[in-house]
Design a protein around this motif. Structure first.
Motif, PDB file in Angstrom:
ATOM      1  N   ALA A 333       0.832  -1.200   0.000  1.00 42.86           N
ATOM      2  CA  ALA A 333       0.000   0.000   0.000  1.00 42.86           C
ATOM      3  C   ALA A 333       0.869   1.253   0.000  1.00 42.86           C
ATOM      4  O   ALA A 333       0.569   2.244  -0.679  1.00 42.86           O
ATOM      5  CB  ALA A 333      -0.925  -0.010   1.212  1.00 42.86           C
ATOM      6  N   TYR A 334       1.977   1.193   0.740  1.00 39.64           N
ATOM      7  CA  TYR A 334       2.892   2.337   0.780  1.00 39.64           C
ATOM      8  C   TYR A 334       3.505   2.597  -0.592  1.00 39.64           C
ATOM      9  O   TYR A 334       3.704   3.746  -0.996  1.00 39.64           O
ATOM     10  CB  TYR A 334       3.990   2.109   1.819  1.00 39.64           C
ATOM     11  N   ASN A 335       3.841   1.503  -1.339  1.00 39.20           N
ATOM     12  CA  ASN A 335       4.398   1.673  -2.678  1.00 39.20           C
ATOM     13  C   ASN A 335       3.455   2.464  -3.578  1.00 39.20           C
ATOM     14  O   ASN A 335       3.877   3.370  -4.307  1.00 39.20           O
ATOM     15  CB  ASN A 335       4.666   0.304  -3.308  1.00 39.20           C
ATOM     16  N   PHE A 336       2.162   2.120  -3.534  1.00 47.43           N
ATOM     17  CA  PHE A 336       1.180   2.813  -4.364  1.00 47.43           C
ATOM     18  C   PHE A 336       1.040   4.279  -3.938  1.00 47.43           C
ATOM     19  O   PHE A 336       0.937   5.179  -4.771  1.00 47.43           O
ATOM     20  CB  PHE A 336      -0.171   2.106  -4.277  1.00 47.43           C
ATOM     21  N   LYS A 376      -7.869   3.194   0.204  1.00 46.65           N
ATOM     22  CA  LYS A 376      -7.689   3.251  -1.247  1.00 46.65           C
ATOM     23  C   LYS A 376      -6.434   2.483  -1.664  1.00 46.65           C
ATOM     24  O   LYS A 376      -6.460   1.663  -2.594  1.00 46.65           O
ATOM     25  CB  LYS A 376      -7.598   4.714  -1.677  1.00 46.65           C
ATOM     26  N   TYR A 377      -5.325   2.741  -0.949  1.00 43.57           N
ATOM     27  CA  TYR A 377      -4.060   2.106  -1.287  1.00 43.57           C
ATOM     28  C   TYR A 377      -4.019   0.653  -0.813  1.00 43.57           C
ATOM     29  O   TYR A 377      -3.381  -0.197  -1.444  1.00 43.57           O
ATOM     30  CB  TYR A 377      -2.910   2.920  -0.693  1.00 43.57           C
ATOM     31  N   ASN A 378      -4.699   0.373   0.294  1.00 41.60           N
ATOM     32  CA  ASN A 378      -4.774  -1.013   0.772  1.00 41.60           C
ATOM     33  C   ASN A 378      -5.486  -1.887  -0.255  1.00 41.60           C
ATOM     34  O   ASN A 378      -5.087  -3.033  -0.509  1.00 41.60           O
ATOM     35  CB  ASN A 378      -5.516  -1.072   2.111  1.00 41.60           C
ATOM     36  N   LYS A 379      -6.564  -1.367  -0.855  1.00 39.18           N
ATOM     37  CA  LYS A 379      -7.304  -2.119  -1.872  1.00 39.18           C
ATOM     38  C   LYS A 379      -6.426  -2.357  -3.106  1.00 39.18           C
ATOM     39  O   LYS A 379      -6.456  -3.430  -3.714  1.00 39.18           O
ATOM     40  CB  LYS A 379      -8.572  -1.361  -2.255  1.00 39.18           C
ATOM     41  N   MET A 380      -5.652  -1.326  -3.477  1.00 45.97           N
ATOM     42  CA  MET A 380      -4.760  -1.471  -4.630  1.00 45.97           C
ATOM     43  C   MET A 380      -3.705  -2.552  -4.353  1.00 45.97           C
ATOM     44  O   MET A 380      -3.379  -3.353  -5.238  1.00 45.97           O
ATOM     45  CB  MET A 380      -4.082  -0.128  -4.927  1.00 45.97           C
ATOM     46  N   ALA A 381      -3.201  -2.566  -3.116  1.00 36.55           N
ATOM     47  CA  ALA A 381      -2.191  -3.566  -2.742  1.00 36.55           C
ATOM     48  C   ALA A 381      -2.800  -4.970  -2.743  1.00 36.55           C
ATOM     49  O   ALA A 381      -2.168  -5.932  -3.202  1.00 36.55           O
ATOM     50  CB  ALA A 381      -1.607  -3.236  -1.372  1.00 36.55           C
ATOM     51  N   LYS A 385      -1.709  -8.147  -5.012  1.00 38.25           N
ATOM     52  CA  LYS A 385      -1.340  -9.451  -4.445  1.00 38.25           C
ATOM     53  C   LYS A 385      -2.034 -10.577  -5.206  1.00 38.25           C
ATOM     54  O   LYS A 385      -1.435 -11.627  -5.481  1.00 38.25           O
ATOM     55  CB  LYS A 385      -1.736  -9.515  -2.964  1.00 38.25           C
ATOM     56  N   VAL A 386      -3.321 -10.357  -5.519  1.00 36.22           N
ATOM     57  CA  VAL A 386      -4.072 -11.358  -6.288  1.00 36.22           C
ATOM     58  C   VAL A 386      -3.449 -11.521  -7.667  1.00 36.22           C
ATOM     59  O   VAL A 386      -3.289 -12.640  -8.173  1.00 36.22           O
ATOM     60  CB  VAL A 386      -5.554 -10.930  -6.407  1.00 36.22           C
TER      61      VAL A 386
END
Length: 401
Positions: A333-336, A376-381, A385-386
């Protein structure tokens, strides 16, 4: 007032004269002394509350001081050489000197050596130069990450010290001014204290007394009600005692529920503190890991005022070569957050800001970001992962790579 008025108890009351102070009786003296003692108790309690607040604030300052300064173990002072830095590459001449007999003029001997005999030493020097370049790239990458990490810790410690300092100053002002902090510190969810039997009597009687004596001062009304309370017989007083007893039972029941809630809240607060600490450790490790990844892929540095892309693509032949067909690892999430906000954050910093300062500011803003906005970023992460898991399931490693 007219002399024909009667008291509520049936006996005639004395004329209330605003210019004449009511007679002082033993009961009046006792009530006055009790009021003074209550006032002193209130003042003492206020002072104790202020001193307690000051003690807590000073305790926080001591905790920050006791933690000691944040020390970056990668920093080298007084221009001393970092013992963890890679050993510099040897020159061909140095390799030659290592295997040749010691003579007075080794440089002359090296110059007179045949070119074919020099070739092995030149190859050794080239290999050692490549070794140094690889080791220095890894060393420099790690040093940047650690510098950023410890700079962030220093900023957090400075902010904690500053906040504790402000809190101590505010508490000191409260002590000096004798400010009563009891109401401010009172829990709004705490149950209301029980009402006494006299207060129930006063609530019921006050309006009747005020309507009969509209010109009476509040102190005179209170005096009248006190006299009426003393004149009540046991049967009349029992009504108010029952009301007070019922309210005490109400308070005891509500207090039991409230105390249970307070216990649960304290336990939850402790768990939240533990979870917060664990989350901070996790974010610190993510920050460190991200810096290692991004320093080799995405970091843009300012060199001489001009933007220069730094792509860490130095090959290390001692390591296994990466399969170019392997799936790209999932981003955190931090990367995004870093990718989407880096340029906007950079534009708000002074032009002379270093890359370490930029990374520290990005890390600080990530930590300060509300959980609702981090979703928002957690969902992107999670989505990435999927994607990575699906690609890895289909991926066949290249054994020849």
């Amino acid at each position: 007032m007219q002399n024909t008025r009667k008291s509520l108890g049936g006996a005639p009351l004395q004329v209330v004269n605003a210019n004449v102070a009511p007679p002082t009786t033993p009961g009046t003296k006792v009530r006055k002394m009790q009021a003074e003692l209550d006032k002193k108790d209130s003042e003492n309690e206020s002072l104790r509350a202020s001193v307690k607040n000051l003690t807590n604030a000073l305790g926080k300052l001591d905790l920050v001081k006791a933690a000691g300064p944040i020390v970056n173990p990668t920093e080298v002072k007084n221009n001393k050489k970092d013992p963890k830095a890679p050993v510099p590459a040897k020159t061909a001449y140095k390799f030659f000197c290592d295997v040749s007999p010691v003579q007075d003029n080794m440089q002359k001997l090296w110059k007179e050596t045949d070119a074919k005999k020099r070739e092995p030493f030149i190859l050794l020097a080239a290999a050692d130069k490549e070794r140094y370049q690889n080791e220095f790239a890894a060393y420099n990458e790690e040093k940047k990450a650690l510098d950023m990490y410890y700079d962030k810790k220093k900023q957090e410690q400075a902010m904690a010290f500053f906040e504790a300092h402000l809190e101590a100053q505010a508490a000191l002002k409260d002590v000096e001014a004798g400010k009563d902090n009891r109401k401010a510190n009172k829990d709004p969810d705490a149950p209301k204290r029980p009402t006494s039997s006299y207060m129930y009597f006063a609530k019921e009687t006050r309006s009747e007394v005020v309507s009969k004596y509209p010109d009476a001062k509040p102190t005179e009304v209170t005096t009248m009600m006190g006299a009426m309370w003393k004149q009540l017989d046991a049967k009349a007083m029992k009504k108010f005692e029952k009301m007070a007893e019922a309210d005490r039972e109400r308070y005891a029941a509500e207090k039991a529920v409230y105390d249970a809630k307070v216990t649960v809240k304290k336990a939850e607060a402790e768990q939240e503190e533990i979870a917060r600490f664990e989350q901070e450790k996790k974010e610190a490790m993510e920050l460190l890991e991200s810096s290692k990844q991004l320093s080799g892929e995405m970091i843009i540095q300012n060199v001489g005022g001009e933007a220069m892309s730094v792509v860490s693509d130095l090959s290390n032949k001692s390591k296994k070569k990466k399969d170019p067909n392997a799936p790209k690892r999932a981003l955190t999430a931090y990367n995004f957050f870093f990718t989407q906000n880096r340029e906007s954050i950079k534009s708000k910093l002074p032009a002379e800001s270093t890359n370490t300062e930029l990374m520290s500011e990005i890390g600080r803003q990530w930590k300060a970001l509300a959980e609702s906005k981090k979703q928002k970023y957690n969902k992107m992460a999670e989505k990435d992962k999927v994607r990575y898991a699906n690609e890895m399931a289909k991926y066949t490693p290249n054994k020849q790579g």
